[in-house]
Design an enzyme around this catalytic site. Structure first.
Site, short mmCIF file in Angstrom:
data_model
loop_
_atom_site.label_atom_id
_atom_site.label_comp_id
_atom_site.label_asym_id
_atom_site.label_seq_id
_atom_site.Cartn_x
_atom_site.Cartn_y
_atom_site.Cartn_z
N HIS A 183 0.83 -1.20 0.00
CA HIS A 183 0.00 0.00 0.00
C HIS A 183 0.87 1.26 0.00
O HIS A 183 1.37 1.68 1.04
CB HIS A 183 -0.92 -0.04 1.23
CG HIS A 183 -1.86 1.10 1.32
ND1 HIS A 183 -2.12 1.75 2.50
CD2 HIS A 183 -2.61 1.71 0.38
CE1 HIS A 183 -2.99 2.72 2.27
NE2 HIS A 183 -3.30 2.71 0.99
N GLU A 194 3.09 0.53 3.23
CA GLU A 194 2.54 -0.42 4.20
C GLU A 194 2.41 -1.77 3.49
O GLU A 194 1.79 -1.87 2.44
CB GLU A 194 1.15 0.11 4.59
CG GLU A 194 0.45 -0.60 5.69
CD GLU A 194 -0.85 0.14 6.04
OE1 GLU A 194 -1.36 0.93 5.21
OE2 GLU A 194 -1.35 -0.10 7.14
N ASN A 251 -5.20 3.28 6.74
CA ASN A 251 -6.52 3.78 6.37
C ASN A 251 -7.54 3.69 7.48
O ASN A 251 -8.56 4.38 7.46
CB ASN A 251 -7.02 3.13 5.08
CG ASN A 251 -6.51 3.93 3.89
OD1 ASN A 251 -6.40 5.15 3.96
ND2 ASN A 251 -6.17 3.25 2.82
N1 LIG Z 1 -5.76 7.84 -4.43
C1 LIG Z 1 -5.10 7.54 -3.33
O1 LIG Z 1 -4.71 8.41 -2.54
C2 LIG Z 1 -4.78 6.11 -3.01
C3 LIG Z 1 -3.81 5.84 -2.02
C4 LIG Z 1 -3.46 4.50 -1.76
C5 LIG Z 1 -4.10 3.48 -2.46
N2 LIG Z 1 -5.06 3.76 -3.41
C6 LIG Z 1 -5.67 2.64 -4.13
O2 LIG Z 1 -4.99 2.51 -5.38
C7 LIG Z 1 -5.91 2.01 -6.37
C8 LIG Z 1 -5.96 2.98 -7.53
O3 LIG Z 1 -6.42 4.24 -7.06
P1 LIG Z 1 -6.22 5.57 -7.92
O4 LIG Z 1 -6.45 6.69 -7.00
O5 LIG Z 1 -4.98 5.47 -8.73
O6 LIG Z 1 -7.49 5.44 -8.92
P2 LIG Z 1 -7.68 6.11 -10.36
O7 LIG Z 1 -9.15 6.15 -10.59
O8 LIG Z 1 -6.88 7.35 -10.50
O9 LIG Z 1 -7.01 5.02 -11.35
C9 LIG Z 1 -7.50 3.72 -11.56
C10 LIG Z 1 -7.09 3.28 -12.95
O10 LIG Z 1 -7.36 1.87 -13.10
C11 LIG Z 1 -7.81 1.68 -14.43
N3 LIG Z 1 -8.52 0.40 -14.49
C12 LIG Z 1 -9.74 0.09 -13.98
N4 LIG Z 1 -10.01 -1.21 -14.19
C13 LIG Z 1 -8.93 -1.74 -14.85
C14 LIG Z 1 -8.59 -3.04 -15.34
N5 LIG Z 1 -9.41 -4.07 -15.19
N6 LIG Z 1 -7.39 -3.21 -15.95
C15 LIG Z 1 -6.53 -2.18 -16.10
N7 LIG Z 1 -6.80 -0.92 -15.64
C16 LIG Z 1 -7.97 -0.72 -15.04
C17 LIG Z 1 -8.67 2.90 -14.74
O11 LIG Z 1 -8.84 3.09 -16.13
C18 LIG Z 1 -7.85 4.01 -14.09
O12 LIG Z 1 -6.90 4.56 -14.98
C19 LIG Z 1 -7.24 1.81 -5.65
O13 LIG Z 1 -7.32 0.50 -5.17
C20 LIG Z 1 -7.14 2.81 -4.50
O14 LIG Z 1 -8.01 2.48 -3.43
C21 LIG Z 1 -5.39 5.06 -3.71
#
Ligand SMILES: NC(=O)c1ccc[n+]([C@@H]2O[C@H](COP(=O)([O-])OP(=O)(O)OC[C@H]3O[C@@H](n4cnc5c(N)ncnc54)[C@H](O)[C@@H]3O)[C@@H](O)[C@H]2O)c1
Length: 293
Positions: free
Chosen positions: A143, A155, A194
């Site tokens: 994470h 993490e 989280n």
């Molecule tokens: N935003 C944050 O601060 C944060 C911090 C830690 C963890 N996360 C986790 O990281 C992950 C991504 O979050 P994010 O903020 O980058 O989201 P985001 O919406 O910016 O990006 C997600 C991406 O995944 C792509 N996607 C969706 N389904 C797909 C598939 N089957 N194959 C390939 N690509 C696919 C989408 O097109 C998009 O570009 C999530 O699980 C989120 O909970 C986010």
């Protein structure tokens, strides 16, 4: 498990996936970034370019190192083909359990059996994501926090079946990327980070929702009274309100009680497409809360 990692596959080129790809490339690994369409991939690459430029401008990265990192990143929409050549996979797709399980089933079939499959989920249990996957002992939580190139703490979460070997490979990879780790030893939703941040951020959003204080004043308390680098409302804007809503709703459903429950304002902002900095506005008008990188 793979003793030697050369090719890292990052699935999802959004906020986190693009940042994680950059971190791995700066760590010297060949990286393939996969997403569903060319446009999203181009946006991911532009984000990386922008971040590398800022790191060079601020003197934190040399020009040659930045160019080398950029040259190590390739993109594709062909997941199965990219999975075949991967030595390590990091998943960073949308925070949706069905989508993640479908992906891990596919990765389980397409990757070599010794390849560690890491998920960057914000709160799902690692064992649930690993359920449909061939050999779940290689699935682990990794994470990163946002933005990955600047936030050096990662993490690591053990699923119920995660092997010592998978943990060892993950440790070595993260050390090569110059990351520090904390270990979440039980596979609980929200892990360490989280559970802490969602409780704080939802209480902060409630203060705004109930008209008790402005976003600016809530953030000021966190910064000037508690010494936080960034206030919880600015943190929500940076993380993405759509992602924060999904995470808090899922944690609230799992643990019950009020501590993680999102107040109505969060869903209202998401309905208005105010997702935070990534869409130009969230609680704040114009992304002015962004970390000055
Ligand atoms: N935003 C944050 O601060 C944060 C911090 C830690 C963890 N996360 C986790 O990281 C992950 C991504 O979050 P994010 O903020 O980058 O989201 P985001 O919406 O910016 O990006 C997600 C991406 O995944 C792509 N996607 C969706 N389904 C797909 C598939 N089957 N194959 C390939 N690509 C696919 C989408 O097109 C998009 O570009 C999530 O699980 C989120 O909970 C986010």
């Amino acid at each position: 498990m793979s003793a030697e990692i050369r090719e890292v596959l990052v699935v999802g080129a959004g906020l986190m996936g693009s940042g994680i790809a950059q971190v791995a490339a700066q760590g010297g690994f060949q990286v393939t970034l996969v997403d569903t369409g060319e446009e999203v991939l181009a946006r991911g690459l532009a984000r990386i370019e922008d971040s590398l430029t800022r790191l060079v401008r601020s003197g934190r990265l040399g020009e040659v190192a930045a160019a080398d990192a950029r040259a190590r990143i390739g993109t594709t929409t062909d997941l199965v083909e990219a999975a075949r050549g991967a030595d390590l996979v990091i998943e960073a797709i949308v925070e949706d359990l069905d989508a993640k399980q479908a992906l891990f089933a596919k990765l389980g079939d397409s990757c070599r059996p010794d390849v560690v499959l890491a998920t960057n989920t914000s709160q799902f249990q690692i064992s649930r994501i690993a359920e449909p996957c061939e050999r779940p002992e290689r699935v682990i939580g990794v994470h990163f926090s946002n933005p990955p190139p600047l936030m050096t703490l990662v993490e690591v979460i053990l699923g119920d079946h995660t092997s010592e070997a998978a943990l060892e490979v993950t440790r070595e990879f993260l050390a090569a990327c110059d990351r520090e780790i904390v270990l979440c030893r039980k596979d609980v939703p929200g892990f360490i980070s989280n559970r802490l941040s969602t409780a704080l951020c939802m209480e902060a959003a409630r203060l705004v929702d109930e008209g008790i204080a402005t976003p600016e004043d809530v953030d000021k308390v966190a910064r000037l009274m508690y010494g936080h680098k960034m206030g919880p409302i600015a943190t929500l804007d940076l993380a993405g309100l759509d992602t924060a809503l999904r995470v808090s709703t899922a944690l609230s459903e799992h643990y019950g009680g009020d501590r993680f429950t999102p107040p109505p304002i969060l869903a209202q902002l998401v309905e208005q497409s105010r997702y935070g900095n990534k869409s130009g506005a969230g609680f704040y008008e114009n992304g002015s809360s962004q970390l000055a990188v």
